[in-house]
Design an enzyme around this catalytic site. Structure first.
Site, PDB file in Angstrom:
ATOM      1  N   PRO A 170       0.836  -1.208   0.000  1.00  0.00           N
ATOM      2  CG  PRO A 170      -0.679  -1.548   1.715  1.00  0.00           C
ATOM      3  CD  PRO A 170       0.641  -2.020   1.207  1.00  0.00           C
ATOM      4  CB  CYS A 171       0.168   4.745  -1.001  1.00  0.00           C
ATOM      5  SG  CYS A 171      -0.942   5.493   0.190  1.00  0.00           S
ATOM      6  CG  LEU A 172       5.629   5.402   0.955  1.00  0.00           C
ATOM      7  CD1 LEU A 172       6.673   6.441   0.538  1.00  0.00           C
ATOM      8  CD2 LEU A 172       6.297   4.265   1.723  1.00  0.00           C
ATOM      9  CB  SER A 174      -1.378   2.869   4.132  1.00  0.00           C
ATOM     10  OG  SER A 174      -0.169   2.181   3.854  1.00  0.00           O
ATOM     11  NE  ARG A 175       4.007   1.044   4.917  1.00  0.00           N
ATOM     12  CZ  ARG A 175       3.596   0.801   3.675  1.00  0.00           C
ATOM     13  NH1 ARG A 175       2.401   1.198   3.281  1.00  0.00           N
ATOM     14  NH2 ARG A 175       4.373   0.152   2.819  1.00  0.00           N
TER      15      ARG A 175
END
Length: 267
Positions: A170-172, A174-175
């Site tokens: 998932p894209c960054l 999402s962290r």
């Protein structure tokens, strides 16, 4: 070999492409049915896309034999995206599909645009990007054909795609926990930390951004070796070098939708 009429009536198709398994299988299916000259892979580029993911996407597209059109997206300029609520993915996808409509559809004479939502993700409550796709009339051939994650993986291996066994990425953004603002600085920290951990031999991983703390999610087998020196010390040094003060291993392992699912279920 898998065959299915997923693109009936389409002359030229754009595929919103990330290099992940779902969009790669969709791209390969489109090329098989329409031919490489009638398909364009469209890659959205922004600070939320890690550099190695961008490079990997180009490699997969070359393997499939299709051209890549990069489009710069500016979701970071949207207040609702930066606010990072559970609907963040809606604003990201809305930005992507808006840019595609404005910059790519006419330039490449596309009849339609599709993206790689599978049947499992279509049923999940934490995928607001699907609303953006519907609003922009973006097709979802995999989900409409009933292809779930397992079926998509099988097709990726059948096609020999280099990403067939690639972990989900998932894209960054999402962290970052919801309601903690998304910023280029946080995204860069996460990217540096994850790249360093991959350099240490870890494949499937997440580095969750909790201010000074990097909460590291790894599969169970990797957790066991991550706590043994000298790897433990190297892991900690890599995370601190990325700008965090503390490195914490989450014994729950890799958790898809870790920040979003609890909120949408509660709602």
């Amino acid at each position: 070999m898998f065959t299915m009429d997923l693109f009936s009536g389409i002359g030229r198709l754009g595929v919103a492409f990330s290099g992940g398994v779902d969009s790669s299988v969709l791209l390969a299916l489109a090329v098989r049915e329409l031919g490489p000259d009638r398909v364009v892979a469209i890659l959205g580029v922004s600070p939320s896309l890690a550099a190695d993911e961008r490079e990997g996407a180009h490699a997969v597209a070359r393997f499939i034999g299709v051209a890549v059109a990069e489009v710069n997206t500016f979701e970071g300029e949207r207040d609702a995206y930066r606010a990072n609520g559970p609907d963040r993915c809606f604003h990201c996808k809305d930005e992507l599909f808006t840019r595609i409509a404005d910059e790519v559809v006419t330039a490449y004479r596309l009849d339609a645009v599709a993206y790689g939502e599978n049947a499992d993700d279509a049923r999940r409550a934490d995928r607001p990007g699907g609303r953006a796709a519907a609003a922009h009339r973006v097709l979802r051939p995999l989900a409409d054909a009933g292809l779930d994650k397992a079926a998509v993986r099988r097709l990726a291996r059948e096609f020999g795609l280099p990403c067939a066994d690639k972990p989900a990425a998932p894209c960054l953004a999402s962290r970052i926990p919801h309601f903690e603002p998304v910023s280029p600085e946080k995204l860069a920290q996460v990217e540096r930390a994850e790249a360093a951990l991959r350099g240490l031999g870890f494949g499937d991983l997440r580095v969750r951004h909790h201010g000074d703390v990097a909460r590291i999610e790894l599969p169970p087998d990797d957790l066991e070796r991550a706590v043994r020196d000298p790897l433990r010390s190297r892991l900690r040094a890599a995370v601190l070098a990325a700008g965090f003060r503390f490195a914490a291993l989450d014994v729950a392992g890799v958790q898809s939708g870790a920040f979003t699912l609890p909120l949408v279920r509660r709602g």
